[in-house]
Scaffold this motif. Structure first.
Motif, short mmCIF file in Angstrom:
data_model
loop_
_atom_site.label_atom_id
_atom_site.label_comp_id
_atom_site.label_asym_id
_atom_site.label_seq_id
_atom_site.Cartn_x
_atom_site.Cartn_y
_atom_site.Cartn_z
N ASN A 284 0.83 -1.19 0.00
CA ASN A 284 0.00 0.00 0.00
C ASN A 284 0.87 1.25 0.00
O ASN A 284 1.56 1.54 0.98
CB ASN A 284 -0.92 0.00 1.23
N LYS A 285 0.85 1.99 -1.09
CA LYS A 285 1.70 3.17 -1.23
C LYS A 285 1.06 4.43 -0.67
O LYS A 285 1.71 5.45 -0.51
CB LYS A 285 2.05 3.39 -2.72
N ASN A 286 -0.23 4.40 -0.42
CA ASN A 286 -0.96 5.59 0.04
C ASN A 286 -0.89 5.66 1.57
O ASN A 286 -1.76 5.16 2.28
CB ASN A 286 -2.41 5.55 -0.43
N LYS A 287 0.17 6.27 2.06
CA LYS A 287 0.35 6.40 3.51
C LYS A 287 -0.01 7.82 3.95
O LYS A 287 0.28 8.80 3.25
CB LYS A 287 1.80 6.11 3.87
N ASN A 288 -0.65 7.92 5.14
CA ASN A 288 -1.02 9.24 5.66
C ASN A 288 0.20 10.03 6.12
O ASN A 288 0.26 11.24 5.97
CB ASN A 288 -2.00 9.09 6.84
N LYS A 289 1.17 9.31 6.66
CA LYS A 289 2.38 9.96 7.17
C LYS A 289 3.61 9.33 6.52
O LYS A 289 3.65 8.12 6.30
CB LYS A 289 2.47 9.82 8.70
N SER A 290 4.60 10.16 6.27
CA SER A 290 5.85 9.62 5.74
C SER A 290 6.56 8.86 6.84
O SER A 290 6.35 9.09 8.04
CB SER A 290 6.75 10.76 5.24
N VAL A 291 7.43 7.95 6.45
CA VAL A 291 8.14 7.16 7.45
C VAL A 291 9.11 8.04 8.24
O VAL A 291 9.41 7.77 9.41
CB VAL A 291 8.88 5.97 6.77
N TRP A 292 9.58 9.13 7.63
CA TRP A 292 10.44 10.07 8.35
C TRP A 292 9.65 10.76 9.45
O TRP A 292 10.17 11.00 10.56
CB TRP A 292 11.04 11.08 7.39
N HIS A 293 8.41 11.10 9.15
CA HIS A 293 7.52 11.67 10.16
C HIS A 293 7.34 10.70 11.32
O HIS A 293 7.42 11.09 12.50
CB HIS A 293 6.17 12.00 9.50
N LEU A 294 7.12 9.45 11.00
CA LEU A 294 6.92 8.43 12.03
C LEU A 294 8.17 8.21 12.87
O LEU A 294 8.07 8.02 14.09
CB LEU A 294 6.50 7.11 11.38
N ARG A 295 9.32 8.26 12.24
CA ARG A 295 10.57 8.07 12.98
C ARG A 295 10.78 9.18 14.00
O ARG A 295 11.36 8.96 15.08
CB ARG A 295 11.76 7.99 12.01
N SER A 296 10.31 10.36 13.68
CA SER A 296 10.38 11.47 14.63
C SER A 296 9.29 11.37 15.68
O SER A 296 9.54 11.56 16.88
CB SER A 296 10.26 12.80 13.86
N GLU A 297 8.09 11.05 15.28
CA GLU A 297 6.93 10.98 16.17
C GLU A 297 7.08 9.88 17.21
O GLU A 297 6.63 10.02 18.36
CB GLU A 297 5.67 10.75 15.34
N ALA A 298 7.70 8.77 16.82
CA ALA A 298 7.81 7.61 17.70
C ALA A 298 8.72 7.87 18.91
O ALA A 298 8.75 7.06 19.84
CB ALA A 298 8.34 6.40 16.93
N LEU A 299 9.42 8.98 18.91
CA LEU A 299 10.28 9.32 20.05
C LEU A 299 9.46 9.86 21.22
O LEU A 299 9.95 9.89 22.35
CB LEU A 299 11.32 10.36 19.63
N ASP A 300 8.21 10.28 20.95
CA ASP A 300 7.39 10.90 21.99
C ASP A 300 6.00 10.31 22.12
O ASP A 300 5.39 10.39 23.18
CB ASP A 300 7.26 12.41 21.72
N LEU A 301 5.47 9.75 21.03
CA LEU A 301 4.09 9.26 21.03
C LEU A 301 4.04 7.77 20.72
O LEU A 301 4.90 7.24 20.01
CB LEU A 301 3.26 10.03 20.00
N LEU A 302 3.01 7.12 21.23
CA LEU A 302 2.79 5.70 20.94
C LEU A 302 2.28 5.56 19.51
O LEU A 302 1.29 6.18 19.13
CB LEU A 302 1.77 5.12 21.92
N VAL A 303 2.99 4.76 18.71
CA VAL A 303 2.57 4.53 17.33
C VAL A 303 1.93 3.15 17.23
O VAL A 303 2.08 2.31 18.13
CB VAL A 303 3.75 4.64 16.35
#
Length: 225
Positions: free
Chosen positions: A95-114
């Motif tokens: 599935n190529k249609n992602k809401n968030k880029s993986v770079w966004h997730l790599r940053s977000e995962a430092l503070d929020l539960l993914v």
């Protein structure tokens, strides 16, 4: 007749001499000598080995094979630990249609539960390219290695000075990497050390564990690392 054969072997010639020996195996005189020349197995334009293209191609095949093996192990690890099912992983990868880029997730995962799906994307993304680690036995030219090491020093310096916690956070938030996050031909300015990626993986996994993802056991984290 006792004799000793001496050889001087070069890349395009072999020099030889036959030395006569006495009863005590001591040299007495030169019986004969000469040289045989042949065409060197190298490119006449730049002196590079004719085997170089094959060696480079073999290195590429080996690198791709190791990457496939590494990524397959990540998939099996998620399935084995009942974090995701195989069909869920197939959907994520196709599935190529992602809401968030993986770079966004790599940053977000430092503070929020993914979610587990997002965590898989993070780990899979990092494991695709596991960073540079110096290896004297590699076929990388010394000047190329020097450029990579210089780039790593600059990346580490920027990471420290701007107080980013991980390389993923810096690449996502810093304007310097907005347009390009990967190296290009003859440009190694975005080279990352393997140690930085190890540190990022460890921080993300332990943070997610503390934030409540109880499926992330210490054994799972150690296997990923």
């Amino acid at each position: 007749m006792k004799y000793r054969l001496g050889l001087d072997i070069g890349i395009a010639s072999v020099g030889w001499s036959v030395i006569k020996l006495n009863e005590n195996d001591e040299p007495v005189r030169i019986e004969d000598l000469g040289v045989r020349t042949f065409i060197a197995a190298e490119n006449p334009k730049d002196g590079s080995s004719l085997a170089l293209p094959r060696r480079i191609a073999r290195g590429v095949r080996r690198r791709l094979r190791r990457r496939r093996y590494r990524l397959n192990r990540i998939i099996k690890l998620f399935i084995k630990n009942n974090i995701l099912q195989e069909k869920e992983i197939d959907y994520i990868l196709n599935n190529k249609n992602k809401n968030k880029s993986v770079w966004h997730l790599r940053s977000e995962a430092l503070d929020l539960l993914v979610t587990n799906e997002e965590l898989f994307r993070i780990i899979y993304h990092i494991c695709k390219r596991r960073g540079f680690k110096s290896n004297r036995k590699s076929d990388i030219k010394q000047d190329e290695t020097g450029l990579q090491l210089s780039a790593i020093n600059e990346i580490n310096k920027m990471l420290t000075e701007k107080k980013y916690r991980t390389i993923g956070e810096m690449f996502y938030k810093d304007e310097s990497f907005k347009n390009r996050k990967r190296n290009t031909t003859n440009d190694y300015s975005n080279t990352i050390s393997r140690k930085l990626l190890e540190n990022e993986l460890h921080l993300i996994l332990t943070t997610q564990q503390k934030l409540g993802n109880h499926l992330l056991t210490n054994d799972f984290i150690n296997h990923v690392l």
